[in-house]
Design an enzyme around this catalytic site. Sequence first.
Site, PDB file in Angstrom:
ATOM      1  N   LYS A   1     -11.147  14.682  -6.367  1.00  0.00           N
ATOM      2  CA  LYS A   1     -10.534  13.537  -5.684  1.00  0.00           C
ATOM      3  C   LYS A   1      -9.376  13.042  -6.539  1.00  0.00           C
ATOM      4  CE  LYS A   1     -10.897  10.823  -2.090  1.00  0.00           C
ATOM      5  NZ  LYS A   1     -11.263  11.178  -0.715  1.00  0.00           N
TER       6      LYS A   1
ATOM      7  N   ASP B   1      -6.058  10.862   2.251  1.00  0.00           N
ATOM      8  CA  ASP B   1      -7.147   9.867   2.308  1.00  0.00           C
ATOM      9  C   ASP B   1      -6.456   8.552   2.643  1.00  0.00           C
ATOM     10  OD1 ASP B   1     -10.075   9.286   1.765  1.00  0.00           O
ATOM     11  OD2 ASP B   1      -9.221   7.908   0.322  1.00  0.00           O
TER      12      ASP B   1
HETATM   13  P1  NDP Z   1      -6.149   5.009   6.706  1.00  0.00           P
HETATM   14  O1  NDP Z   1      -5.291   4.614   5.579  1.00  0.00           O
HETATM   15  O2  NDP Z   1      -5.593   5.789   7.833  1.00  0.00           O
HETATM   16  O3  NDP Z   1      -6.847   3.713   7.337  1.00  0.00           O
HETATM   17  C1  NDP Z   1      -7.634   2.851   6.581  1.00  0.00           C
HETATM   18  C2  NDP Z   1      -8.022   1.672   7.445  1.00  0.00           C
HETATM   19  O4  NDP Z   1      -8.944   0.857   6.728  1.00  0.00           O
HETATM   20  C3  NDP Z   1      -6.860   0.766   7.800  1.00  0.00           C
HETATM   21  O5  NDP Z   1      -7.091   0.186   9.033  1.00  0.00           O
HETATM   22  C4  NDP Z   1      -6.904  -0.271   6.685  1.00  0.00           C
HETATM   23  O6  NDP Z   1      -6.301  -1.496   7.019  1.00  0.00           O
HETATM   24  C5  NDP Z   1      -8.394  -0.439   6.529  1.00  0.00           C
HETATM   25  N1  NDP Z   1      -8.681  -0.900   5.155  1.00  0.00           N
HETATM   26  C6  NDP Z   1      -8.271  -0.362   3.991  1.00  0.00           C
HETATM   27  N2  NDP Z   1      -8.709  -1.076   2.926  1.00  0.00           N
HETATM   28  C7  NDP Z   1      -9.399  -2.085   3.458  1.00  0.00           C
HETATM   29  C8  NDP Z   1     -10.106  -3.163   2.901  1.00  0.00           C
HETATM   30  N3  NDP Z   1     -10.175  -3.346   1.584  1.00  0.00           N
HETATM   31  N4  NDP Z   1     -10.726  -4.003   3.756  1.00  0.00           N
HETATM   32  C9  NDP Z   1     -10.664  -3.805   5.099  1.00  0.00           C
HETATM   33  N5  NDP Z   1     -10.014  -2.802   5.683  1.00  0.00           N
HETATM   34  C10 NDP Z   1      -9.397  -1.971   4.875  1.00  0.00           C
HETATM   35  O7  NDP Z   1      -7.392   5.758   6.042  1.00  0.00           O
HETATM   36  P2  NDP Z   1      -8.430   6.755   6.716  1.00  0.00           P
HETATM   37  O8  NDP Z   1      -8.731   6.339   8.104  1.00  0.00           O
HETATM   38  O9  NDP Z   1      -7.966   8.129   6.442  1.00  0.00           O
HETATM   39  O10 NDP Z   1      -9.709   6.523   5.790  1.00  0.00           O
HETATM   40  C11 NDP Z   1     -10.667   5.514   6.055  1.00  0.00           C
HETATM   41  C12 NDP Z   1     -11.932   5.810   5.281  1.00  0.00           C
HETATM   42  O11 NDP Z   1     -12.424   7.099   5.642  1.00  0.00           O
HETATM   43  C13 NDP Z   1     -11.768   5.858   3.757  1.00  0.00           C
HETATM   44  O12 NDP Z   1     -12.962   5.392   3.148  1.00  0.00           O
HETATM   45  C14 NDP Z   1     -11.624   7.341   3.479  1.00  0.00           C
HETATM   46  O13 NDP Z   1     -12.014   7.671   2.162  1.00  0.00           O
HETATM   47  C15 NDP Z   1     -12.591   7.905   4.487  1.00  0.00           C
HETATM   48  N6  NDP Z   1     -12.372   9.303   4.820  1.00  0.00           N
HETATM   49  C16 NDP Z   1     -11.176   9.722   5.359  1.00  0.00           C
HETATM   50  C17 NDP Z   1     -11.007  11.049   5.694  1.00  0.00           C
HETATM   51  C18 NDP Z   1      -9.776  11.531   6.388  1.00  0.00           C
HETATM   52  O14 NDP Z   1      -9.759  12.697   6.785  1.00  0.00           O
HETATM   53  N7  NDP Z   1      -8.768  10.700   6.591  1.00  0.00           N
HETATM   54  C19 NDP Z   1     -12.047  12.054   5.391  1.00  0.00           C
HETATM   55  C20 NDP Z   1     -13.292  11.497   4.926  1.00  0.00           C
HETATM   56  C21 NDP Z   1     -13.405  10.174   4.621  1.00  0.00           C
HETATM   57  P3  NDP Z   1      -4.898  -1.901   6.341  1.00  0.00           P
HETATM   58  O15 NDP Z   1      -3.870  -1.146   7.115  1.00  0.00           O
HETATM   59  O16 NDP Z   1      -4.836  -3.373   6.529  1.00  0.00           O
HETATM   60  O17 NDP Z   1      -4.980  -1.507   4.889  1.00  0.00           O
END
Ligand code: NDP
Length: 448
Positions: free
Chosen positions: A128, A168
């Site tokens: 990671k 991510d």
């Molecule tokens: P994105 O950056 O596309 O989206 C993240 C989302 O979560 C946004 O809506 C963001 O809002 C919100 N967010 C981030 N930090 C916080 C916080 N502290 N409190 C509340 N909301 C928050 O990321 P992903 O969708 O790719 O990833 C989301 C999760 O899924 C992560 O934990 C990631 O590790 C996990 N994941 C992702 C994978 C992938 O293929 N993308 C694979 C496996 C796991 P804002 O815009 O306001 O920051």
Amino acid sequence: MDGKQYVTEVLDKVKKRNAGEKEFIDAITEVLNSLVPVFDKNPKFIENGLLERIVEPERQIMFRVPWIDDKGNVQVNRGFRIQFNSAIGPYKGGLRFHPSVNASIIKFLGFEQIFKNSLTGLPIGGGKGGSDFDPKGKSDGEIMRFCQSFMAELCKHIGSDIDVPAGDIGVGGREIGYMYGYYKKLTGLNTQGVLTGKGLTYGGSLGRTEATGYGLVYFTEEMLKDNGESFSGKTVVISGSGNVAIYATEKATELGAKVVALSDSNGYVYDENGIDLDVVKEIKEVKRGRIKEYLNYVKNATYVEGCRNIWNVKCDIALPCATQGEINKEDAEKLVKNGVICVSEGANMPTTLEGIDLLLENKVMFGPAKAANAGGVACSALEMSQNSMRLSWSKEEVDEKLKTIMKNIYLNASLAAKEYGKQGNIVVGANISGFLKVADAMMAQGIV
Ligand code: NDP
């Protein structure tokens, strides 16, 4: 020494050696405690010092990332790459760009990734990386200059047979594109398999964008089916509105569920008629705006400030898809009080240990992240296969493979839970099933 003593001893060492790294210690505690019956049954693992080795990253890189902002000022961020375990294949895991990134978070994510990758059944080890860089509010030019500076160091440590990063939080197609372009310029190599999540015109896989969200729903549907339920007719709440949340919403809706709420880090929107995903895609994927803007398009929806409040919304199924630690014990209590039957994790470790215990005590079906969100990395591994073959599969072919992988992950985790006396506990089942493959590979390869 029995399994309990062994695990306690190793955990004590980990806590001392990594003092202050809360997320990392929590992740290790959760996994190790569930492995006690494995050590009771396989004392050879204890003699082999397997746990002491598996909790220590094989390699940990931290580096300076200097870049120049649009005003001509020099900015300096910190970059990380943890190469945690390569027993079953090249290190594989995403890059996260978010101000909260530190060594503890990258280590916890890297550790979880080992078992997640093992669960997919594909030959990929655990890694990671990321940076405390905040992409929010940055221009395209700033994002590009940051990505190039980040890659200037990272390129020394990655390779299609060594370590293959992906996206991510904060790292999507745009960032991967800038990093891949610079990797090629620096090395002169057009090795597409060095990064995944690439654009479709230069080695990306059809279906990768959707894979984590779709995979989460495929996995959860299996768990529901096993318990005589399904998505059809259910009310669903999904946190986040990024990549995972958007495609989980799409697939859950396709299976007949109604998704009524989505959030970002500022607050959440509630739409009793079911979220209009085209609107969310326009706000998040095109305009890179805030979820609040949903109200500009859908008049009778409501917006509530504060992202945690989303767990007050009554639902049958909750899919946390934002970030770590977003469902604590109190949030879990709210969900149970409102009659939730299933919580399945799209984000990495979104539920605290106390939150998980409370849900399990209340007989809520629980899909742990390392199993439920493995679809993203599984599809990344399929992208690597296509890059090696210099071929592209159709979207249908990739989706079919993804579905089979997610079904097998659920099946193997539930069988392992049963075999080790914890029937129905997919948290324990996923840890054991993921661990056993890595453990066997480490045993076979000697003390390295
Ligand atoms: P994105 O950056 O596309 O989206 C993240 C989302 O979560 C946004 O809506 C963001 O809002 C919100 N967010 C981030 N930090 C916080 C916080 N502290 N409190 C509340 N909301 C928050 O990321 P992903 O969708 O790719 O990833 C989301 C999760 O899924 C992560 O934990 C990631 O590790 C996990 N994941 C992702 C994978 C992938 O293929 N993308 C694979 C496996 C796991 P804002 O815009 O306001 O920051």
